[in-house]
Design a protein around this motif. Structure first.
Motif, PDB file in Angstrom:
ATOM      1  N   PRO A 109      59.524  35.634  27.160  1.00 46.94           N
ATOM      2  CA  PRO A 109      58.608  35.430  28.291  1.00 46.94           C
ATOM      3  C   PRO A 109      57.968  36.731  28.764  1.00 46.94           C
ATOM      4  N   THR A 110      58.376  37.861  28.160  1.00 50.93           N
ATOM      5  CA  THR A 110      57.921  39.163  28.654  1.00 50.93           C
ATOM      6  C   THR A 110      57.084  39.931  27.632  1.00 50.93           C
ATOM      7  N   ILE A 111      56.670  39.318  26.552  1.00 48.43           N
ATOM      8  CA  ILE A 111      55.855  40.045  25.580  1.00 48.43           C
ATOM      9  C   ILE A 111      54.514  40.411  26.210  1.00 48.43           C
ATOM     10  N   THR A 112      54.169  41.696  26.160  1.00 49.73           N
ATOM     11  CA  THR A 112      52.951  42.192  26.805  1.00 49.73           C
ATOM     12  C   THR A 112      51.902  42.692  25.823  1.00 49.73           C
ATOM     13  N   THR A 113      52.321  43.059  24.594  1.00 48.97           N
ATOM     14  CA  THR A 113      51.413  43.707  23.653  1.00 48.97           C
ATOM     15  C   THR A 113      51.431  42.980  22.321  1.00 48.97           C
ATOM     16  N   LEU A 114      50.241  42.636  21.840  1.00 48.10           N
ATOM     17  CA  LEU A 114      50.118  41.916  20.575  1.00 48.10           C
ATOM     18  C   LEU A 114      49.032  42.567  19.735  1.00 48.10           C
ATOM     19  N   ILE A 115      49.435  43.065  18.563  1.00 47.38           N
ATOM     20  CA  ILE A 115      48.511  43.689  17.621  1.00 47.38           C
ATOM     21  C   ILE A 115      48.666  42.962  16.290  1.00 47.38           C
ATOM     22  N   MET A 116      47.573  42.418  15.770  1.00 47.62           N
ATOM     23  CA  MET A 116      47.638  41.681  14.511  1.00 47.62           C
ATOM     24  C   MET A 116      46.486  42.063  13.601  1.00 47.62           C
ATOM     25  N   ARG A 117      46.828  42.389  12.354  1.00 51.24           N
ATOM     26  CA  ARG A 117      45.832  42.606  11.294  1.00 51.24           C
ATOM     27  C   ARG A 117      46.045  41.482  10.280  1.00 51.24           C
ATOM     28  N   VAL A 118      45.034  40.665  10.111  1.00 53.21           N
ATOM     29  CA  VAL A 118      45.163  39.468   9.287  1.00 53.21           C
ATOM     30  C   VAL A 118      44.304  39.619   8.037  1.00 53.21           C
ATOM     31  N   PHE A 119      44.943  39.446   6.878  1.00 53.22           N
ATOM     32  CA  PHE A 119      44.267  39.624   5.594  1.00 53.22           C
ATOM     33  C   PHE A 119      44.120  38.283   4.874  1.00 53.22           C
ATOM     34  N   GLY A 120      43.135  38.217   3.981  1.00 52.28           N
ATOM     35  CA  GLY A 120      42.977  37.031   3.153  1.00 52.28           C
ATOM     36  C   GLY A 120      42.164  35.944   3.829  1.00 52.28           C
ATOM     37  N   TYR A 121      42.001  34.856   3.119  1.00 48.18           N
ATOM     38  CA  TYR A 121      41.199  33.739   3.608  1.00 48.18           C
ATOM     39  C   TYR A 121      41.907  32.992   4.731  1.00 48.18           C
ATOM     40  N   LEU A 122      41.133  32.464   5.653  1.00 50.98           N
ATOM     41  CA  LEU A 122      41.677  31.598   6.700  1.00 50.98           C
ATOM     42  C   LEU A 122      41.706  30.172   6.153  1.00 50.98           C
ATOM     43  N   ILE A 123      42.833  29.829   5.513  1.00 54.40           N
ATOM     44  CA  ILE A 123      42.920  28.535   4.843  1.00 54.40           C
ATOM     45  C   ILE A 123      43.392  27.439   5.783  1.00 54.40           C
ATOM     46  N   GLU A 124      43.816  27.805   6.980  1.00 57.15           N
ATOM     47  CA  GLU A 124      44.234  26.816   7.966  1.00 57.15           C
ATOM     48  C   GLU A 124      43.331  26.925   9.190  1.00 57.15           C
ATOM     49  N   GLN A 125      43.607  26.105  10.199  1.00 63.09           N
ATOM     50  CA  GLN A 125      42.823  26.155  11.423  1.00 63.09           C
ATOM     51  C   GLN A 125      43.118  27.452  12.175  1.00 63.09           C
ATOM     52  N   PRO A 126      42.172  28.382  12.300  1.00 62.37           N
ATOM     53  CA  PRO A 126      42.454  29.637  13.007  1.00 62.37           C
ATOM     54  C   PRO A 126      42.794  29.422  14.468  1.00 62.37           C
ATOM     55  N   SER A 127      42.377  28.296  15.037  1.00 62.13           N
ATOM     56  CA  SER A 127      42.695  28.035  16.442  1.00 62.13           C
ATOM     57  C   SER A 127      44.194  27.893  16.667  1.00 62.13           C
ATOM     58  N   ASP A 128      44.952  27.520  15.625  1.00 62.40           N
ATOM     59  CA  ASP A 128      46.404  27.374  15.769  1.00 62.40           C
ATOM     60  C   ASP A 128      47.051  28.697  16.186  1.00 62.40           C
ATOM     61  N   LEU A 129      46.569  29.791  15.614  1.00 66.07           N
ATOM     62  CA  LEU A 129      47.126  31.103  15.956  1.00 66.07           C
ATOM     63  C   LEU A 129      46.868  31.427  17.425  1.00 66.07           C
ATOM     64  N   PHE A 130      45.678  31.154  17.903  1.00 66.37           N
ATOM     65  CA  PHE A 130      45.328  31.477  19.286  1.00 66.37           C
ATOM     66  C   PHE A 130      46.018  30.544  20.276  1.00 66.37           C
ATOM     67  N   GLN A 131      46.281  29.332  19.865  1.00 67.25           N
ATOM     68  CA  GLN A 131      47.050  28.435  20.719  1.00 67.25           C
ATOM     69  C   GLN A 131      48.482  28.931  20.874  1.00 67.25           C
ATOM     70  N   SER A 132      49.038  29.519  19.807  1.00 69.18           N
ATOM     71  CA  SER A 132      50.375  30.118  19.914  1.00 69.18           C
ATOM     72  C   SER A 132      50.348  31.332  20.830  1.00 69.18           C
ATOM     73  N   MET A 133      49.308  32.137  20.717  1.00 68.91           N
ATOM     74  CA  MET A 133      49.170  33.291  21.607  1.00 68.91           C
ATOM     75  C   MET A 133      49.083  32.855  23.064  1.00 68.91           C
ATOM     76  N   ALA A 134      48.442  31.729  23.309  1.00 73.23           N
ATOM     77  CA  ALA A 134      48.238  31.269  24.684  1.00 73.23           C
ATOM     78  C   ALA A 134      49.551  30.962  25.393  1.00 73.23           C
ATOM     79  N   THR A 135      50.615  30.753  24.639  1.00 71.49           N
ATOM     80  CA  THR A 135      51.926  30.503  25.260  1.00 71.49           C
ATOM     81  C   THR A 135      52.571  31.793  25.732  1.00 71.49           C
ATOM     82  N   MET A 136      52.039  32.948  25.311  1.00 71.79           N
ATOM     83  CA  MET A 136      52.591  34.254  25.698  1.00 71.79           C
ATOM     84  C   MET A 136      51.909  34.694  26.992  1.00 71.79           C
TER      85      MET A 136
END
Length: 316
Positions: A109-136
């Motif tokens: 519940p206390t994660i404050t910093t998120l750094i992600m470098r994403v490589f390769g094709y987006l073969i799935e729904q990219p919104s899924d990643l941001f929906q997971s981030m929204a819980t932080m």
């Protein structure tokens, strides 16, 4: 690995880099994690297929606050179970599937910093990643770089606007960038009024016909986010006059601000538009402002933006 296991206590910081991770070494590493709850900082670099069980074991470390993962090989096949209960900072370099798997596993519940470098094709729904981030919900710093050939739209990113404490948001995508308009800038400024840094960038210096916010959209951002220190985005600055209604609203804000670094990248601007644009920007930003652009040295638009910056420095 056996020596590390026998000498580990009380281990707090651990960094491991390996081109391959055979099963015996994985076994010892997992055993190390299980017997060393004191670890607070962990950096792991190896192929994802070699590290699935290790990532799962890391998720159970009770005091882990900083995690750096470089998993640029094949993506994780089995998502870690929920964990990372004490994590404050996550820094990853991986394929999209691995990034999503790790993000979904975070329960801190206390994660404050998120750094992600994403490589390769987006073969799935990219919104899924941001929906997971929204819980932080404690996040205040987000930096995302997408080195891929997929198409990322703001509609995919939008779920993270529900994170209320963001002070720094940076996203860079393959090609010249995402389509951004005034409505999106308005939503950002309303969701994150405490922004100090905003970067909406493209990885390629390509002159494409992207939808860009106008100076009106930028004005609303500067008015609502009064702590801004750095902004990077392209705007359409081909503006001849300031609408009277907006001018009246702008005139109500006169408190001095910190120095602003405004990187307009390859923003279009009208010929001889430096006076209008500089006066407009100064009317919404009562403080120092340095303006830079990425136009070629001999391009007239670069020269015009340079004059905008000079005028703002002279009158500021």
């Amino acid at each position: 690995m056996e020596t590390l296991l026998t000498q580990a206590h009380p281990l707090r910081n651990l960094e491991i880099w390996a081109t391959s991770f055979p099963k015996p070494s994985q076994h010892y590493m997992i055993q190390l994690f299980e017997t060393t709850p004191s670890i607070t900082s962990l950096s792991l670099t190896f192929g994802a297929l070699d590290g699935e069980d290790i990532v799962q074991a890391a998720a159970r470390l009770p005091n882990l606050q900083y995690l750096s993962l470089d998993l640029r090989g094949d993506p994780i096949r089995t998502a870690p179970a929920p964990g990372f209960h004490s994590l404050d900072t996550l820094d990853t370099s991986s394929k999209y599937a691995s990034a999503l798997a790790v993000a979904r596993a975070i329960t801190s519940p206390t994660i404050t910093t998120l750094i992600m470098r994403v490589f390769g094709y987006l073969i799935e729904q990219p919104s899924d990643l941001f929906q997971s981030m929204a819980t932080m919900t404690s996040l205040n710093y987000i930096c995302l770089i997408f080195y891929n050939h997929g198409t990322l739209q703001w509609a995919d990113v939008e779920p993270i606007l529900s994170c209320p404490f963001i002070s720094s948001f940076e996203i860079a995508v393959n090609s010249a960038g995402m389509e951004i308009d005034d409505e999106i800038l308005s939503a950002i400024s309303r969701a994150w009024p405490n922004l100090t840094r905003l970067k909406l960038d493209g990885l390629d210096d390509i002159r494409q016909l992207l939808a860009r916010p106008s100076l009106h959209g930028l004005a609303e951002l500067l008015l609502r986010c009064q702590k801004l220190e750095a902004v990077t985005l392209e705007v359409d600055a081909r503006l001849r006059q300031l609408p009277p209604g907006l001018a009246n609203a702008i005139s109500t804000s006169s408190e001095p601000r910190k120095k602003l670094l405004l990187n307009v990248r390859a923003s279009p601007i009208a010929r001889k538009g430096e006076e209008v644009v500089s006066e407009y920007l100064m009317s919404v930003w009562h403080g120092e402002c340095e303006v830079v652009s990425l136009w070629d040295d001999h391009n007239w638009q670069r020269a015009t933006w340079k004059k905008v910056g000079e005028l703002m420095q002279q009158k500021g």
